[in-house]
Scaffold this motif. Structure first.
Motif, short mmCIF file in Angstrom:
data_model
loop_
_atom_site.label_atom_id
_atom_site.label_comp_id
_atom_site.label_asym_id
_atom_site.label_seq_id
_atom_site.Cartn_x
_atom_site.Cartn_y
_atom_site.Cartn_z
N ASN A 185 -1.40 -10.16 -4.44
CA ASN A 185 -1.33 -8.70 -4.41
C ASN A 185 -1.88 -8.15 -3.10
O ASN A 185 -1.29 -7.25 -2.48
CB ASN A 185 -2.11 -8.11 -5.58
CG ASN A 185 -1.43 -8.36 -6.91
OD1 ASN A 185 -0.23 -8.63 -6.97
ND2 ASN A 185 -2.18 -8.27 -8.00
N ARG A 186 -3.01 -8.69 -2.65
CA ARG A 186 -3.59 -8.24 -1.39
C ARG A 186 -2.69 -8.59 -0.21
O ARG A 186 -2.55 -7.82 0.74
CB ARG A 186 -4.98 -8.86 -1.19
CG ARG A 186 -6.05 -8.29 -2.11
CD ARG A 186 -7.39 -8.94 -1.88
NE ARG A 186 -7.85 -8.76 -0.51
CZ ARG A 186 -8.95 -9.35 -0.02
NH1 ARG A 186 -9.68 -10.15 -0.79
NH2 ARG A 186 -9.31 -9.15 1.23
N LEU A 187 -2.07 -9.76 -0.29
CA LEU A 187 -1.18 -10.18 0.78
C LEU A 187 0.06 -9.28 0.84
O LEU A 187 0.53 -8.93 1.92
CB LEU A 187 -0.77 -11.64 0.56
CG LEU A 187 0.09 -12.29 1.66
CD1 LEU A 187 -0.63 -12.25 3.00
CD2 LEU A 187 0.41 -13.73 1.29
N GLU A 188 0.56 -8.89 -0.31
CA GLU A 188 1.73 -8.02 -0.35
C GLU A 188 1.41 -6.64 0.22
O GLU A 188 2.24 -6.03 0.91
CB GLU A 188 2.24 -7.89 -1.79
CG GLU A 188 3.55 -7.13 -1.91
CD GLU A 188 4.66 -7.71 -1.05
OE1 GLU A 188 5.42 -6.92 -0.46
OE2 GLU A 188 4.75 -8.95 -0.95
N VAL A 189 0.20 -6.14 -0.06
CA VAL A 189 -0.22 -4.86 0.51
C VAL A 189 -0.26 -4.95 2.03
O VAL A 189 0.19 -4.04 2.74
CB VAL A 189 -1.61 -4.45 -0.04
CG1 VAL A 189 -2.17 -3.26 0.74
CG2 VAL A 189 -1.51 -4.11 -1.51
N MET A 190 -0.79 -6.06 2.54
CA MET A 190 -0.85 -6.26 3.98
C MET A 190 0.56 -6.34 4.58
O MET A 190 0.84 -5.74 5.63
CB MET A 190 -1.61 -7.55 4.29
CG MET A 190 -1.72 -7.88 5.77
SD MET A 190 -2.88 -6.83 6.65
CE MET A 190 -4.44 -7.51 6.06
N LYS A 191 1.45 -7.05 3.92
CA LYS A 191 2.82 -7.17 4.42
C LYS A 191 3.51 -5.82 4.47
O LYS A 191 4.24 -5.51 5.42
CB LYS A 191 3.61 -8.15 3.54
CG LYS A 191 3.24 -9.61 3.73
CD LYS A 191 4.08 -10.48 2.82
CE LYS A 191 3.78 -11.95 3.03
NZ LYS A 191 4.58 -12.83 2.14
N GLU A 192 3.29 -5.02 3.44
CA GLU A 192 3.90 -3.70 3.40
C GLU A 192 3.41 -2.83 4.55
O GLU A 192 4.18 -2.11 5.19
CB GLU A 192 3.59 -3.03 2.06
CG GLU A 192 4.19 -1.64 1.89
CD GLU A 192 5.71 -1.65 1.91
OE1 GLU A 192 6.30 -0.60 2.27
OE2 GLU A 192 6.32 -2.69 1.59
#
Length: 235
Positions: A185-192
């Motif tokens: 989830n944290r990685l997806e936020v960063m990617k976004e």
């Protein structure tokens, strides 16, 4: 395009506060590293002098101790690193300023701290205008306590903060200190965030790939239900 993206982010006061606080923490870390290294070496030598038979590879099992002021700064650092929106309020920044100044006052006799103290104080109390050469005007203004940072300096600070956050996520994933779902989830936020900010994305490509290697995308689920076979098609 890169400058317009940077200018858009800097129009947000909360984002600018986030970068200012992060910049202060990076300055603090750089000035403490030498001091802490010397203190640890001195402590280790003292132990060996008092116990000559002690192996150089021996480890201490005592719990770590931090002063209350140090714990406050660590708490602020964690809030900065884990801020998914990468924004903090002006109220938060003022509270951070008090905490970091109280912490620095404990080390006023350390040359490295004295050298960086005024820089941190100026950064937190200035209007912190940012100079973007191609723009007609500067973001903010330069008053008696004002100071300018170039666009490249802002990006350097931002990339270093994001690199540190990604490295922390990588270590937590490697040591399994966080649930895989939380890391994802944290990685997806960063990617976004990076998808919307091309000027930062290229500088973090290798770091993202390193983290992705520990958490590859989930394979697509088979459309078939477990234990059931797809009926044969009749002509």
């Amino acid at each position: 395009m890169v400058l317009s993206e940077l200018a858009a982010r800097l129009n947000c006061a909360e984002y600018k506060n986030w970068v200012k606080a992060g910049h202060c923490l990076l300055l603090l870390r750089s000035c403490l590293q030498g001091f802490v290294g010397r203190e640890v070496l001195s402590f280790h030598r003292g132990l060996l002098a008092e116990a000559p038979g002690l192996s150089p590879s021996a480890t201490c099992r005592g719990g770590s101790r931090c002063s209350p002021r140090a714990r406050q700064v660590i708490k602020c650092r964690n809030e900065i690193m884990h801020s998914s929106e990468m924004k903090v309020s002006s109220t938060w920044l003022r509270d951070f300023q008090i905490k970091i100044q109280n912490f620095l006052n404990e080390f006023r006799n350390i040359p490295e701290i004295v050298a960086v103290y005024s820089r941190i104080e100026q950064l937190l109390t200035s209007d912190w205008a940012v100079h973007i050469p191609e723009e007609d005007q500067r973001d903010g203004y330069e008053g008696e306590t004002g100071s300018y940072l170039s666009a490249s300096q802002v990006n350097e600070v931002k990339i270093e903060l994001l690199k540190e956050e990604l490295e922390e996520m990588y270590l937590q994933a490697e040591e399994q200190e966080m649930l895989p779902e939380e890391i994802s989830n944290r990685l997806e936020v960063m990617k976004e965030f990076l998808r919307n900010n091309e000027d930062l994305r290229n500088g973090l490509r290798e770091d993202m790939q390193k983290l992705d290697s520990l958490h590859p995308p989930n394979p697509k689920r088979d459309s078939k239900e477990p234990g059931r076979e797809t009926p044969e098609r009749k002509d």
